[in-house]
Design a protein around this motif. Structure first.
Motif, PDB file in Angstrom:
ATOM      1  N   ARG A 116       8.453   0.619  -9.903  1.00  0.00           N
ATOM      2  CA  ARG A 116       7.235   0.290 -10.653  1.00  0.00           C
ATOM      3  C   ARG A 116       6.124  -0.203  -9.730  1.00  0.00           C
ATOM      4  O   ARG A 116       4.963   0.165  -9.898  1.00  0.00           O
ATOM      5  CB  ARG A 116       7.528  -0.789 -11.697  1.00  0.00           C
ATOM      6  CG  ARG A 116       8.256  -0.283 -12.908  1.00  0.00           C
ATOM      7  CD  ARG A 116       8.445  -1.418 -13.881  1.00  0.00           C
ATOM      8  NE  ARG A 116       9.232  -0.998 -15.023  1.00  0.00           N
ATOM      9  CZ  ARG A 116       9.803  -1.840 -15.870  1.00  0.00           C
ATOM     10  NH1 ARG A 116       9.674  -3.148 -15.714  1.00  0.00           N
ATOM     11  NH2 ARG A 116      10.499  -1.363 -16.889  1.00  0.00           N
ATOM     12  N   VAL A 117       6.480  -1.043  -8.767  1.00  0.00           N
ATOM     13  CA  VAL A 117       5.490  -1.559  -7.821  1.00  0.00           C
ATOM     14  C   VAL A 117       4.916  -0.408  -7.002  1.00  0.00           C
ATOM     15  O   VAL A 117       3.698  -0.317  -6.822  1.00  0.00           O
ATOM     16  CB  VAL A 117       6.100  -2.658  -6.925  1.00  0.00           C
ATOM     17  CG1 VAL A 117       5.199  -2.980  -5.739  1.00  0.00           C
ATOM     18  CG2 VAL A 117       6.377  -3.912  -7.748  1.00  0.00           C
ATOM     19  N   SER A 118       5.758   0.478  -6.519  1.00  0.00           N
ATOM     20  CA  SER A 118       5.275   1.628  -5.745  1.00  0.00           C
ATOM     21  C   SER A 118       4.318   2.484  -6.563  1.00  0.00           C
ATOM     22  O   SER A 118       3.264   2.906  -6.070  1.00  0.00           O
ATOM     23  CB  SER A 118       6.447   2.484  -5.263  1.00  0.00           C
ATOM     24  OG  SER A 118       7.220   1.760  -4.330  1.00  0.00           O
ATOM     25  N   ALA A 119       4.658   2.723  -7.830  1.00  0.00           N
ATOM     26  CA  ALA A 119       3.792   3.518  -8.695  1.00  0.00           C
ATOM     27  C   ALA A 119       2.466   2.813  -8.938  1.00  0.00           C
ATOM     28  O   ALA A 119       1.400   3.430  -8.921  1.00  0.00           O
ATOM     29  CB  ALA A 119       4.488   3.821 -10.020  1.00  0.00           C
ATOM     30  N   CYS A 120       2.522   1.521  -9.157  1.00  0.00           N
ATOM     31  CA  CYS A 120       1.307   0.735  -9.387  1.00  0.00           C
ATOM     32  C   CYS A 120       0.410   0.756  -8.143  1.00  0.00           C
ATOM     33  O   CYS A 120      -0.814   0.929  -8.262  1.00  0.00           O
ATOM     34  CB  CYS A 120       1.699  -0.694  -9.753  1.00  0.00           C
ATOM     35  SG  CYS A 120       0.333  -1.729 -10.256  1.00  0.00           S
ATOM     36  N   LEU A 121       0.999   0.590  -6.977  1.00  0.00           N
ATOM     37  CA  LEU A 121       0.217   0.609  -5.731  1.00  0.00           C
ATOM     38  C   LEU A 121      -0.384   2.002  -5.501  1.00  0.00           C
ATOM     39  O   LEU A 121      -1.515   2.108  -5.035  1.00  0.00           O
ATOM     40  CB  LEU A 121       1.080   0.173  -4.558  1.00  0.00           C
ATOM     41  CG  LEU A 121       1.499  -1.301  -4.570  1.00  0.00           C
ATOM     42  CD1 LEU A 121       2.536  -1.564  -3.486  1.00  0.00           C
ATOM     43  CD2 LEU A 121       0.285  -2.207  -4.405  1.00  0.00           C
ATOM     44  N   ALA A 122       0.359   3.029  -5.814  1.00  0.00           N
ATOM     45  CA  ALA A 122      -0.146   4.399  -5.650  1.00  0.00           C
ATOM     46  C   ALA A 122      -1.345   4.631  -6.572  1.00  0.00           C
ATOM     47  O   ALA A 122      -2.345   5.221  -6.161  1.00  0.00           O
ATOM     48  CB  ALA A 122       0.958   5.425  -5.928  1.00  0.00           C
ATOM     49  N   ARG A 123      -1.249   4.164  -7.817  1.00  0.00           N
ATOM     50  CA  ARG A 123      -2.363   4.310  -8.760  1.00  0.00           C
ATOM     51  C   ARG A 123      -3.595   3.561  -8.272  1.00  0.00           C
ATOM     52  O   ARG A 123      -4.692   4.091  -8.303  1.00  0.00           O
ATOM     53  CB  ARG A 123      -1.988   3.770 -10.145  1.00  0.00           C
ATOM     54  CG  ARG A 123      -1.164   4.704 -10.984  1.00  0.00           C
ATOM     55  CD  ARG A 123      -1.065   4.231 -12.427  1.00  0.00           C
ATOM     56  NE  ARG A 123      -0.679   2.845 -12.604  1.00  0.00           N
ATOM     57  CZ  ARG A 123       0.578   2.391 -12.630  1.00  0.00           C
ATOM     58  NH1 ARG A 123       1.580   3.248 -12.484  1.00  0.00           N
ATOM     59  NH2 ARG A 123       0.834   1.115 -12.818  1.00  0.00           N
ATOM     60  N   SER A 124      -3.393   2.336  -7.796  1.00  0.00           N
ATOM     61  CA  SER A 124      -4.544   1.537  -7.385  1.00  0.00           C
ATOM     62  C   SER A 124      -5.180   2.070  -6.101  1.00  0.00           C
ATOM     63  O   SER A 124      -6.372   1.864  -5.873  1.00  0.00           O
ATOM     64  CB  SER A 124      -4.151   0.063  -7.227  1.00  0.00           C
ATOM     65  OG  SER A 124      -3.256  -0.119  -6.164  1.00  0.00           O
ATOM     66  N   SER A 125      -4.419   2.759  -5.272  1.00  0.00           N
ATOM     67  CA  SER A 125      -4.998   3.309  -4.035  1.00  0.00           C
ATOM     68  C   SER A 125      -5.876   4.537  -4.314  1.00  0.00           C
ATOM     69  O   SER A 125      -6.701   4.915  -3.509  1.00  0.00           O
ATOM     70  CB  SER A 125      -3.908   3.665  -3.028  1.00  0.00           C
ATOM     71  OG  SER A 125      -3.180   4.801  -3.441  1.00  0.00           O
ATOM     72  N   ARG A 126      -5.674   5.149  -5.498  1.00  0.00           N
ATOM     73  CA  ARG A 126      -6.477   6.309  -5.870  1.00  0.00           C
ATOM     74  C   ARG A 126      -7.783   5.909  -6.539  1.00  0.00           C
ATOM     75  O   ARG A 126      -8.636   6.749  -6.763  1.00  0.00           O
ATOM     76  CB  ARG A 126      -5.691   7.217  -6.812  1.00  0.00           C
ATOM     77  CG  ARG A 126      -4.527   7.915  -6.116  1.00  0.00           C
ATOM     78  CD  ARG A 126      -3.906   8.948  -7.019  1.00  0.00           C
ATOM     79  NE  ARG A 126      -3.296   8.320  -8.190  1.00  0.00           N
ATOM     80  CZ  ARG A 126      -2.003   8.300  -8.447  1.00  0.00           C
ATOM     81  NH1 ARG A 126      -1.163   8.856  -7.602  1.00  0.00           N
ATOM     82  NH2 ARG A 126      -1.532   7.723  -9.517  1.00  0.00           N
ATOM     83  N   ILE A 127      -7.906   4.646  -6.888  1.00  0.00           N
ATOM     84  CA  ILE A 127      -9.113   4.177  -7.588  1.00  0.00           C
ATOM     85  C   ILE A 127     -10.210   3.880  -6.602  1.00  0.00           C
ATOM     86  O   ILE A 127     -10.071   3.468  -5.546  1.00  0.00           O
ATOM     87  CB  ILE A 127      -8.802   2.941  -8.454  1.00  0.00           C
ATOM     88  CG1 ILE A 127      -7.798   3.317  -9.518  1.00  0.00           C
ATOM     89  CG2 ILE A 127     -10.046   2.351  -9.051  1.00  0.00           C
ATOM     90  CD1 ILE A 127      -7.287   2.160 -10.337  1.00  0.00           C
TER      91      ILE A 127
END
Length: 127
Positions: A116-127
């Motif tokens: 979940r943390v990896s997915a959250c970090l991946a999403r925030s890096s695309r913003i």
């Protein structure tokens, strides 16, 4: 990766399914850090290294559990789940412990929180 980003991703990723089994019944949205200390400390260790620290939890003077947090390579201590404790609970001591290397009772919770943390970090890096 900045600590504040990983800390935010951890907090966003906590749930009753990522806490230690004995704390599942006491986990709530009002106290999302409840039971998250060991898995949180290991995921934070994945990102920043350092040491894992374990203290003893006491309730009204009786030892009831352990609490985990991190000591980063620069010596600073980070405890993202300290707020889980009520006024009747206290954490005493704190010794560096080795990261578990074999199977543990929290493997499923750790894997879920880490993903979940990896997915959250991946999403925030695309913003």
């Amino acid at each position: 990766m900045e600590l504040r980003h990983v800390a935010a991703a951890l907090r966003e990723s906590w749930g009753p399914d990522t806490c230690s089994p004995e704390d599942t019944r006491s986990w709530s949205r009002d106290n999302p850090a409840r039971g998250q200390c060991a898995t949180t400390a290991v995921v934070l260790h994945d990102h920043f290294g350092g040491s894992l620290v374990r203290g003893e939890v006491f309730v009204d003077g009786e030892h009831v559990d352990y609490h985990w947090w991190n000591r980063l390579p620069d010596g600073s201590q980070i405890d993202l789940t300290r707020e889980q404790f009520s006024q009747h609970e206290s954490v005493i001591g704190g010794v560096a412990v080795e990261r578990p290397t074999g199977p543990t009772r929290l493997d499923a919770q750790y894997e879920l929180l880490s993903s979940r943390v990896s997915a959250c970090l991946a999403r925030s890096s695309r913003i």
